[in-house]
Design a protein around this motif. Structure first.
Motif, PDB file in Angstrom:
ATOM      1  N   LEU A  77       0.817  -1.217   0.000  1.00 26.61           N
ATOM      2  CA  LEU A  77       0.000   0.000   0.000  1.00 26.61           C
ATOM      3  C   LEU A  77       0.852   1.270   0.000  1.00 26.61           C
ATOM      4  O   LEU A  77       1.784   1.415   0.782  1.00 26.61           O
ATOM      5  N   VAL A  78       0.469   2.220  -0.875  1.00 26.00           N
ATOM      6  CA  VAL A  78       1.107   3.535  -0.884  1.00 26.00           C
ATOM      7  C   VAL A  78       0.090   4.646  -0.611  1.00 26.00           C
ATOM      8  O   VAL A  78       0.470   5.747  -0.218  1.00 26.00           O
ATOM      9  N   GLY A  79      -1.192   4.359  -0.813  1.00 30.44           N
ATOM     10  CA  GLY A  79      -2.227   5.351  -0.553  1.00 30.44           C
ATOM     11  C   GLY A  79      -3.426   4.737   0.138  1.00 30.44           C
ATOM     12  O   GLY A  79      -4.004   3.772  -0.370  1.00 30.44           O
ATOM     13  N   VAL A  80      -3.805   5.280   1.311  1.00 29.66           N
ATOM     14  CA  VAL A  80      -4.952   4.775   2.080  1.00 29.66           C
ATOM     15  C   VAL A  80      -5.885   5.955   2.358  1.00 29.66           C
ATOM     16  O   VAL A  80      -5.513   6.900   3.054  1.00 29.66           O
ATOM     17  N   TYR A  81      -7.106   5.888   1.816  1.00 37.26           N
ATOM     18  CA  TYR A  81      -8.070   6.985   1.920  1.00 37.26           C
ATOM     19  C   TYR A  81      -9.309   6.476   2.666  1.00 37.26           C
ATOM     20  O   TYR A  81     -10.178   5.824   2.086  1.00 37.26           O
ATOM     21  N   LEU A  82      -9.382   6.798   3.952  1.00 35.89           N
ATOM     22  CA  LEU A  82     -10.438   6.262   4.812  1.00 35.89           C
ATOM     23  C   LEU A  82     -11.194   7.369   5.539  1.00 35.89           C
ATOM     24  O   LEU A  82     -11.611   7.213   6.682  1.00 35.89           O
ATOM     25  N   SER A  83     -11.388   8.490   4.890  1.00 35.48           N
ATOM     26  CA  SER A  83     -12.084   9.613   5.512  1.00 35.48           C
ATOM     27  C   SER A  83     -13.596   9.408   5.509  1.00 35.48           C
ATOM     28  O   SER A  83     -14.154   8.788   4.601  1.00 35.48           O
ATOM     29  N   TYR A  84     -14.249   9.923   6.554  1.00 33.29           N
ATOM     30  CA  TYR A  84     -15.704   9.925   6.685  1.00 33.29           C
ATOM     31  C   TYR A  84     -16.309   8.514   6.606  1.00 33.29           C
ATOM     32  O   TYR A  84     -17.217   8.236   5.827  1.00 33.29           O
ATOM     33  N   LEU A  85     -15.777   7.644   7.439  1.00 36.45           N
ATOM     34  CA  LEU A  85     -16.294   6.277   7.540  1.00 36.45           C
ATOM     35  C   LEU A  85     -16.925   5.997   8.897  1.00 36.45           C
ATOM     36  O   LEU A  85     -17.316   4.860   9.167  1.00 36.45           O
ATOM     37  N   ASN A  86     -16.985   7.022   9.771  1.00 36.20           N
ATOM     38  CA  ASN A  86     -17.552   6.832  11.108  1.00 36.20           C
ATOM     39  C   ASN A  86     -16.809   5.740  11.877  1.00 36.20           C
ATOM     40  O   ASN A  86     -17.409   4.926  12.581  1.00 36.20           O
ATOM     41  N   LEU A  87     -15.489   5.730  11.768  1.00 37.31           N
ATOM     42  CA  LEU A  87     -14.685   4.680  12.392  1.00 37.31           C
ATOM     43  C   LEU A  87     -14.651   4.776  13.914  1.00 37.31           C
ATOM     44  O   LEU A  87     -14.528   3.756  14.591  1.00 37.31           O
ATOM     45  N   GLU A  88     -14.697   6.006  14.436  1.00 36.83           N
ATOM     46  CA  GLU A  88     -14.559   6.265  15.860  1.00 36.83           C
ATOM     47  C   GLU A  88     -13.212   5.717  16.372  1.00 36.83           C
ATOM     48  O   GLU A  88     -12.398   5.204  15.603  1.00 36.83           O
ATOM     49  N   ASP A  89     -12.977   5.826  17.657  1.00 32.41           N
ATOM     50  CA  ASP A  89     -11.674   5.426  18.205  1.00 32.41           C
ATOM     51  C   ASP A  89     -11.376   3.945  17.993  1.00 32.41           C
ATOM     52  O   ASP A  89     -10.254   3.558  17.653  1.00 32.41           O
ATOM     53  N   GLU A  90     -12.382   3.107  18.187  1.00 29.06           N
ATOM     54  CA  GLU A  90     -12.166   1.662  18.078  1.00 29.06           C
ATOM     55  C   GLU A  90     -11.662   1.268  16.687  1.00 29.06           C
ATOM     56  O   GLU A  90     -10.659   0.552  16.538  1.00 29.06           O
ATOM     57  N   GLY A  91     -12.362   1.727  15.666  1.00 32.40           N
ATOM     58  CA  GLY A  91     -11.959   1.399  14.304  1.00 32.40           C
ATOM     59  C   GLY A  91     -10.647   2.047  13.909  1.00 32.40           C
ATOM     60  O   GLY A  91      -9.806   1.430  13.248  1.00 32.40           O
ATOM     61  N   ALA A  92     -10.452   3.320  14.333  1.00 33.01           N
ATOM     62  CA  ALA A  92      -9.226   4.037  13.979  1.00 33.01           C
ATOM     63  C   ALA A  92      -7.996   3.400  14.612  1.00 33.01           C
ATOM     64  O   ALA A  92      -6.945   3.273  13.970  1.00 33.01           O
ATOM     65  N   VAL A  93      -8.109   2.998  15.868  1.00 32.15           N
ATOM     66  CA  VAL A  93      -6.976   2.361  16.562  1.00 32.15           C
ATOM     67  C   VAL A  93      -6.630   1.033  15.901  1.00 32.15           C
ATOM     68  O   VAL A  93      -5.450   0.715  15.679  1.00 32.15           O
ATOM     69  N   ALA A  94      -7.644   0.236  15.572  1.00 37.39           N
ATOM     70  CA  ALA A  94      -7.398  -1.063  14.930  1.00 37.39           C
ATOM     71  C   ALA A  94      -6.687  -0.880  13.593  1.00 37.39           C
ATOM     72  O   ALA A  94      -5.728  -1.608  13.273  1.00 37.39           O
ATOM     73  N   ILE A  95      -7.129   0.090  12.810  1.00 35.77           N
ATOM     74  CA  ILE A  95      -6.518   0.343  11.512  1.00 35.77           C
ATOM     75  C   ILE A  95      -5.097   0.872  11.666  1.00 35.77           C
ATOM     76  O   ILE A  95      -4.177   0.463  10.941  1.00 35.77           O
TER      77      ILE A  95
END
Length: 370
Positions: A194-212
């Motif tokens: 991976l060179v580009g990861v675009y994950l904006s506005y997915l409602n990830l919250e802290d749980e999803g963001a930390v896992a990613i």
């Protein structure tokens, strides 16, 4: 009036052209395979595919065209399905030409990937696309943004696990939620390219963001772009994000705008940026950041030789903080970009209320303010 006339009047009938039968689909796959392997104007120009490549590509082309036509048919009245049939044929022809243009031994899934930039796919479409993705192990560039995919993003996330050659992943503007984010993180462990990861506005919250963040820290050593704006991420997720960011020596662009990282979170992100020599753009706007966080970010990025833009607009920065940042950038304003305003606390309170209203709307809740 004879009996034949009476029966025809009493028993009207109609013909539905869509969905097409399995036999027809198999015949089309065979025709596609032949077009990829036999001499024609296009194969003389671009080259024929091997039997194995043609078999796989023909099936992928037909699958994607069928799913695209089915989505059109399901979205609205189509009479006898004639419009879906036309779209089916058109998509097959278009994808066939793109595969031929890439030539033999090419990563044909990459061409198909661009077609997953669907506009209003929704959950059912996500499931259909997931099936196609499962059979596209050579996929390099995948985009499924602004498609209203919510909890069924888990299926899409699981399907992406098979795509070990993936270089760019764009899932922006969906409503995945934290659980789908955790599911996506399990797939990201396997994406070393991976060179580009675009994950904006997915409602990830802290749980999803930390896992990613934890997954990306262990993979994607050449990551250049990371976007996770508008995911309701707070300072609690900052340590994981900072650890991930600090490990990406090739990072050139970071976008964490429209979250709630606040001062401490911004400071941790700033420290993580210190060792990233190739960094060019940072967007930390609308994060309830104060004077100290803004100053920290400015002091870090100003040392980057190729840095171009720092966006810290929409934060709670005092007049003194604004002056400090301007002074830091003063000598470099001809070559560097700085986007910043001071927002009074009263206005910030209103903005936070508006964010809550938008979030409530996304979650299907009604909003009232007494």
């Amino acid at each position: 009036m004879d009996s034949t006339t009476t029966n025809s009047q009493c028993c009207p009938f109609s013909i539905n052209l869509w969905p097409t039968g399995e036999g027809t689909r198999r015949v089309l796959v065979e025709r596609l395979r032949n077009k990829l392997t036999t001499n024609s104007i296009f194969t003389k120009k671009y080259g024929c595919l091997s039997k194995e490549e043609a078999e796989e590509s023909a099936q992928q082309i037909e699958d994607l065209a069928f799913n695209t036509a089915s989505q059109l048919y399901d979205r609205g009245p189509d009479g006898d399905g004639g419009a879906a049939v036309q779209l089916y044929a058109k998509e097959c022809s278009k994808l066939l030409l793109e595969v031929l243009k890439r030539g033999p031994a090419a990563k044909n899934d990459k061409v198909l990937a661009s077609k997953k930039e669907t506009n209003m796919t929704g959950d059912e479409g996500a499931l259909a696309i997931s099936e196609v993705v499962k059979h596209s192990p050579l996929l390099e560039d995948f985009r499924c943004s602004s498609t209203r995919v919510d909890s069924r993003g888990i299926a899409l996330s699981n399907a992406l696990e098979t795509c070990s050659y993936l270089k760019k992943l764009d899932l922006r503007n969906n409503v995945f939620g934290a659980k789908a984010g955790v599911g996506l993180s399990k797939s990201l462990f396997k994406h070393a390219n991976l060179v580009g990861v675009y994950l904006s506005y997915l409602n990830l919250e802290d749980e999803g963001a930390v896992a990613i963040a934890n997954a990306l820290k262990e993979s994607a050593p050449s990551l250049e772009v990371l976007e996770m704006a508008g995911n309701n991420i707070t300072g609690d997720a900052a340590p994981a994000l900072a650890a991930c960011i600090a490990s990406k020596q090739h990072l050139t662009k970071l976008n964490l705008s429209e979250n709630e990282l606040k001062g401490e979170g911004a400071t941790q992100i700033g420290k993580a940026l210190e060792g990233l020599a190739q960094l060019k753009e940072v967007d930390m706007s609308n994060n309830s950041m104060r004077r100290a966080g803004a100053r920290m970010l400015a002091q870090v990025v100003i040392e980057k030789p190729g840095f171009k833009l720092l966006n810290i607009d929409g934060n709670i920065i005092s007049n003194e903080g604004v002056d400090e940042v301007k002074e830091i950038f003063k000598k470099f304003l001809t070559s560097l970009g700085l986007w910043m305003r001071m927002i009074p606390k009263e206005e910030m309170t209103v903005r936070n209320l508006e964010k809550d209203k938008v979030k409530a709307k996304l979650m299907g809740m009604t909003w009232s303010l007494n």
